[in-house]
Every structure is written in C-alpha cells, then in structure tokens.
Design an enzyme around this catalytic site. Structure first.
Site, short mmCIF file in Angstrom:
data_model
loop_
_atom_site.label_atom_id
_atom_site.label_comp_id
_atom_site.label_asym_id
_atom_site.label_seq_id
_atom_site.Cartn_x
_atom_site.Cartn_y
_atom_site.Cartn_z
N GLY A 1 0.81 -1.21 0.00
CA GLY A 1 0.00 0.00 0.00
C GLY A 1 0.85 1.26 0.00
N ASP A 2 0.19 2.40 -0.19
CA ASP A 2 0.85 3.70 -0.18
C ASP A 2 1.94 3.83 -1.24
OD1 ASP A 2 -0.76 4.41 1.99
OD2 ASP A 2 0.69 3.61 3.42
N LYS B 1 -0.69 5.21 -5.53
CA LYS B 1 -1.78 4.85 -6.44
C LYS B 1 -2.66 6.05 -6.75
CE LYS B 1 -3.15 1.83 -3.48
NZ LYS B 1 -2.03 1.94 -2.52
N LYS C 1 -2.00 9.32 -6.83
CA LYS C 1 -1.40 10.26 -7.80
C LYS C 1 -1.46 9.66 -9.21
CE LYS C 1 2.75 11.91 -9.76
NZ LYS C 1 4.05 12.54 -9.72
N ALA D 1 -8.08 3.14 3.14
CA ALA D 1 -7.23 3.74 2.11
C ALA D 1 -7.03 5.22 2.40
CB ALA D 1 -7.88 3.57 0.74
N GLY D 2 -5.86 5.71 2.03
CA GLY D 2 -5.60 7.15 2.10
C GLY D 2 -4.78 7.51 0.89
N HIS D 3 -5.37 8.23 -0.04
CA HIS D 3 -4.69 8.55 -1.29
C HIS D 3 -4.50 10.07 -1.37
CE1 HIS D 3 -6.75 4.68 -2.95
NE2 HIS D 3 -5.81 4.42 -2.07
N THR D 4 -3.26 10.48 -1.56
CA THR D 4 -2.96 11.91 -1.60
C THR D 4 -2.74 12.35 -3.05
OG1 THR D 4 -1.86 11.66 0.51
CG2 THR D 4 -1.44 13.71 -0.68
N GLN E 1 -5.02 -0.26 -1.07
CA GLN E 1 -4.05 -1.15 -0.41
C GLN E 1 -3.05 -1.69 -1.46
OE1 GLN E 1 -7.66 -1.79 0.69
NE2 GLN E 1 -7.07 -0.05 1.87
N GLY F 1 -1.64 8.83 10.15
CA GLY F 1 -0.49 9.61 10.60
C GLY F 1 0.64 8.77 11.16
N GLY G 1 8.04 13.40 -7.97
CA GLY G 1 7.51 14.38 -7.02
C GLY G 1 6.02 14.15 -6.88
P1 GDP Z 1 -1.55 5.61 -2.15
O1 GDP Z 1 -2.23 5.15 -0.91
O2 GDP Z 1 -0.94 4.49 -2.92
O3 GDP Z 1 -2.41 6.49 -3.01
O4 GDP Z 1 -0.32 6.50 -1.67
P2 GDP Z 1 -0.37 7.63 -0.52
O5 GDP Z 1 -1.07 8.83 -1.09
O6 GDP Z 1 -0.86 7.07 0.76
O7 GDP Z 1 1.18 7.88 -0.31
C1 GDP Z 1 2.00 8.29 -1.36
C2 GDP Z 1 2.59 9.66 -1.00
O8 GDP Z 1 3.64 9.96 -1.89
C3 GDP Z 1 1.61 10.81 -1.14
O9 GDP Z 1 1.92 11.76 -0.16
C4 GDP Z 1 1.87 11.35 -2.54
O10 GDP Z 1 1.57 12.74 -2.66
C5 GDP Z 1 3.34 11.14 -2.64
N1 GDP Z 1 3.85 10.85 -3.99
C6 GDP Z 1 3.25 10.15 -4.99
N2 GDP Z 1 4.11 10.01 -6.02
C7 GDP Z 1 5.26 10.64 -5.67
C8 GDP Z 1 6.53 10.82 -6.29
O11 GDP Z 1 6.79 10.36 -7.40
N3 GDP Z 1 7.49 11.51 -5.57
C9 GDP Z 1 7.25 12.00 -4.32
N4 GDP Z 1 8.24 12.65 -3.69
N5 GDP Z 1 6.06 11.86 -3.70
C10 GDP Z 1 5.09 11.17 -4.37
P1 IMO Z 2 -3.76 2.66 0.68
O1 IMO Z 2 -4.94 2.45 -0.24
C1 IMO Z 2 -1.12 0.98 3.70
C2 IMO Z 2 -2.85 -1.92 6.49
C3 IMO Z 2 -2.98 -1.52 7.93
C4 IMO Z 2 -2.80 -2.88 8.61
C5 IMO Z 2 -3.52 -3.81 7.66
C6 IMO Z 2 -4.94 -4.14 8.06
O2 IMO Z 2 -3.62 4.04 1.18
O3 IMO Z 2 -2.53 2.09 0.08
P2 IMO Z 2 -7.22 -2.74 7.94
O4 IMO Z 2 -7.61 -1.46 8.59
O5 IMO Z 2 -7.31 -2.72 6.45
O6 IMO Z 2 -7.91 -3.93 8.52
O7 IMO Z 2 -5.66 -2.94 8.35
O8 IMO Z 2 -3.52 -3.17 6.39
N1 IMO Z 2 -3.48 -0.99 5.52
C7 IMO Z 2 -2.81 -0.17 4.72
N2 IMO Z 2 -1.49 0.10 4.64
N3 IMO Z 2 -1.98 1.58 2.85
C8 IMO Z 2 -3.30 1.31 2.89
O9 IMO Z 2 -4.18 1.80 1.99
C9 IMO Z 2 -3.78 0.44 3.88
N4 IMO Z 2 -5.00 -0.02 4.23
C10 IMO Z 2 -4.81 -0.90 5.23
O10 IMO Z 2 -1.98 -0.60 8.30
O11 IMO Z 2 -1.44 -3.23 8.61
MG MG Z 3 -2.22 5.48 1.13
#
Ligand code: GDP
Ligand code: IMO
Ligand code: MG
Length: 428
Positions: free
Chosen positions: A12-13, A16, A18, A39-42, A224, A302, A415
C-alpha cells in the site's frame, strides 16, 4: 472498450492516488473495487493537496464518472463527510455513483475493530481501526447490511436487529461492553445518510457494462496493495479484501476478458504500515532518510511507515498475481542524495536461495535479503520531465529494476505533483 486496472504491488501507499489521477485524464469512468476508508490517497494538483479515502481518485476531473463498486465497504458518514469536504473545495461530486450491493460499515464494526486489536495485545495487526475487517466478516457471515438497505427502512431495521442480536452478545460477553441500540443506529443511517446518498445509489454493474459497450474507457482503482491481499498477502498481517487484480472483477462485476492493461504501482523502495514481516526493512539512517524525504507518514492514520530497500522477490510475485502489463515507478526522487542503493534480488535462508516468494510464511519471517548494490546520484530529480535529463545512475537504477521485473516501466514519478513524472518508454 477494454478496462485498465491500477494495482499496488507492495504493502500500500505506493502512490496509487497520484497515478490513478494521472491516468484518469484519458478515462471516462474510475471505479474503486475493494477496501474502504482504510485507504488514504494523496493527490497534489496545482499545489493543492487532496486526501481521499473512499471517493475514487478520478473525482478531480469533471469528465469522469467516479464509481464505488460492490466490493467496497462504505461507512456512509465518512463518505458524506468526504463528499461535503470536496464540494466545499469546488469539486463536483454529483456524478458519483455508489453500488447498492456495497456493504455498509456500521458503528459496531468500528468498535469491534478496536476491541479485536486490543484483545490481540502484542500480536495486534496494526489495523486502521476503521471497521474494515468486521464489516467484511459480517458480509461473509451473511449478516451484513448493504447500501441498498438504506433505501428500504423496514428491511434495514430487520437486518440491523438480526445483526445486533449476534453482535451485542459478542460486545457484552466477549468484550464486556454495553450493547448497541438499534434505534440510535437506524436514526443516523436512515435519517441523514440515506437521504443524502440515495441519488447516488445505482446498479453499477449495468453502468460499467454500458460504459464499456459504448466504447468508454474504464479505470479500476485498487486500494491497499498486493501483499495486503487477504489470500495472497502476508497473512494474517493483511487487510480483509482482495486488492489483487482478481478483486477488480469480483468488486465491480466486470469479467477478466475486459481487462487488457494492468498498471502495477510500485515505489522505488518499500514501505509498510502496521505489523508483519518485511525482509528488506531498514533500521538505520537510510531508513530515516526514506521516512523524512519521502514523507512516509500515513495519509490516514499519521503513523510512521516502516521503510526498506526495493524487493524484487515481492515484485516478481506481484507481476504473477496481477498479470501486470506495465509498471509505474513512484518516488524515485526520494532516493536523491543516497550514495549507494541496494536492491534485494533474492531471499536466503539456511543456505537456500529464493528468487520467487517462498511458499511458507515461516521462511518469509526469517529470510535475509540478498542485495545487488548500485550507484546513487546527488542530483535533484524533482524537475525532471524526460528520461534524457536523468543522471546516468538514476537511469541505470530504473533499467536494472525493469530488467529484473520483466515488465516495461512506463511512468516514473519524481515528485507528488500531477506533472512531476516522466515517460521512461519515450526514450526507448
Ligand atoms: P496511495 O495510498 O498508494 O495512493 O499512496 P499515498 O497517497 O498514501 O502515499 C503516497 C505519498 O507519496 C503521497 O503523499 C503522494 O503525494 C506522494 N507521492 C506520490 N508520487 C510521488 C513521487 O513520485 N514523488 C514524491 N516525492 N512523492 C510522491
Ligand atoms: P492505501 O490504499 C497501507 C494496512 C494496515 C494494517 C492492515 C490491516 O492508502 O494504500 P485494515 O484497517 O485494512 O484492517 O488494516 O492493512 N493498511 C494499509 N497500509 N496503505 C493502505 O491503503 C492500507 N489499508 C490498510 O496498516 O497493517
Ligand atoms: Mg495510502
């Protein structure tokens, strides 16, 4: 027209949000297929940051129909708050569509999630405590409530009574908690929530098939990542849904023949939030660099993310599990300034070498990484928009990963901003 899937290849994170937003420019429909507000997508667009949990990442484009598919679990209060927040910032959510078959996260799911975690003590999973696991458990137990039940109050009340007759016993007898009151829940869900969401509730299976039949482009957005998958991830340290590509079919009602492009979103290193094995995890100053420069703190909770070197063993497995046709490599810029880079090319345990994911999880818990070292670079990549502008070491790093993955890397992120990427295939 064929459909495209965006899937996270790690824990995860990966970025996706962006990349879904980026690819969505050429799409007509973006549909979420599993997970919920864990999920948390920035997304960063024109310097403005949007943090999205439930609404599909294509929402920022006016021409897109955002859809929440049947495989998602929806806390209606969270969805409404997210839509209100977006609308207050000028993002029109009126075209958002919500599957009537999606299951509802109820107040007792959130409470049970926290109670289960506390009960597990040291063995806790580190869930997001959003009620995801308990909601999917009720779905499997067939005592869940669905979005369509919001539109039929007698049915909603009957199903709620049935669910509570079971859940209240668990709350009281297992966790020594007060029972929940059906009427309080019904008032909140059938009152404000039902009325607000009713215009969005749709037969999304028909919507998606009609879109595909009329030649529209459909993007299926995974939340995820592959190794948080309930079946294929590092169980039990996983989420309760199927982020892998198969989940896109069950979570939307679109069969596999429609899918011809699968984009594996892959960070240039690896992160994980919560418990579970992590072969390439770093506990040194390089790990700190990745956290600090990469801003590796959960969008949602956080929490500081655990960090490690790129893991090719995971990646090979992700390619297999998802039929990945292209990779989007994200956060390459976060490696700026590191003198040497390591890529895990295999695992080793008791003299045995594993190039592919070991079948037995005990091996994964104990395996040590076998690394190949590469040169780092000191250049700031954040303004690079063409591969010809990359320092040789950065180009070598991408080429090394591409060779090992065996699938073309196309977009490379440098970025968080929407325009901070390059097309690696353009140079080829
Ligand atoms: P997701 O859950 O897969 O959508 O990812 P998150 O949003 O939780 O975490 C990815 C973080 O990296 C976010 O803060 C995005 O703004 C940032 N991000 C995405 N692509 C890039 C990149 O290519 N470079 C940098 N420095 N940050 C990025
Ligand atoms: P995005 O979409 C990263 C992790 C939790 C925990 C496990 C189970 O932003 O990539 P849950 O609340 O789903 O039962 O927790 O999965 N987890 C993530 N880790 N990115 C996520 O979503 C996640 N969603 C759940 O931290 O380890
Ligand atoms: Mg995320």
């Amino acid at each position: 027209m064929p459909a495209t899937v965006v899937v996270g290849t790690q824990w995860g994170d990966e970025g996706k949000g962006k990349f879904t937003d980026l690819v969505a420019a050429e799409m007509d429909v973006v549909v979420r297929y599993q997970g919920g507000h864990n999920a948390g997508h920035t997304l960063v667009v024109s310097g403005e940051t949007f943090k999205i949990q439930l609404v599909p990442s294509g929402v920022l484009y006016e021409h897109i129909t955002p859809v929440i598919g049947n495989g998602v679990v929806v806390d209606p209060r969270v969805l409404i708050a997210e839509m209100d927040g977006l609308e207050a910032r000028g993002v029109d959510c009126s075209s958002m569509r919500l599957s009537g078959n999606a299951h509802l996260i109820m107040p007792y799911h959130t409470e049970l999630d926290a109670l289960h975690e506390r009960h597990l003590g040291k063995a806790k999973l580190g869930t997001t405590k959003r009620g995801i696991g308990p909601a999917y458990a009720d779905k499997s137990m067939r005592i869940g409530l669905r979005v369509q039940d919001l539109l039929d109050p007698p049915i909603f009340r009957a199903k709620l009574e049935a669910a509570l007759s079971h859940t209240n016993k668990v709350l009281a007898k297992v966790f020594n908690r007060l029972p929940m009151n059906a009427e309080d829940i019904a008032r909140e869900y059938l009152g404000g929530c039902a009325e607000r969401l009713a215009p969005h509730v749709t037969d999304t299976v028909t919507l998606l098939h009609e879109a595909l039949e009329s030649g529209q482009q459909v993007l299926m957005e995974g939340a995820q990542g592959t190794f948080l998958d309930l079946d294929h991830g590092t169980y039990p340290f996983v989420t309760s849904s199927n982020p892998v590509v198969g989940g896109a079919c069950t979570g939307t009602g679109v069969g596999p023949r429609h899918i011809d492009r699968v984009i594996g979103i892959t960070k240039a290193y690896v992160t994980r939030v919560g418990s579970g094995p992590f072969v390439t995890e770093l506990f040194d100053e390089v790990g700190d660099h990745l956290v600090e420069v990469g801003g590796e703190f959960g969008t949602n909770t956080g929490r500081r993310r655990r960090t490690g070197w790129f893991d090719m063993v995971m990646m090979r497995q992700a390619v297999r599990l998802n039929s990945i046709t292209e990779v989007a490599l994200t956060k390459l810029d976060v490696l700026d300034g590191l003198e040497r880079l390591k890529v895990c090319v295999a695992y080793e345990l008791d003299g045995e070498r594993f190039e592919h994911m070991p079948y037995h999880q005990s091996v994964i818990h104990k395996a040590v990484p076998v690394y190949t070292e590469l040169e780092g670079w000191s250049t700031d990549l954040s303004g690079v928009t063409r591969s010809s502008q990359l320092p040789a070491a950065a180009a070598d790093y991408i080429a090394f990963l591409e060779e090992g993955i065996g699938v073309p890397i196309r977009l490379v992120g440098v970025g968080p901003g929407r325009s901070q990427y390059l097309d690696w295939q353009e140079a080829a």
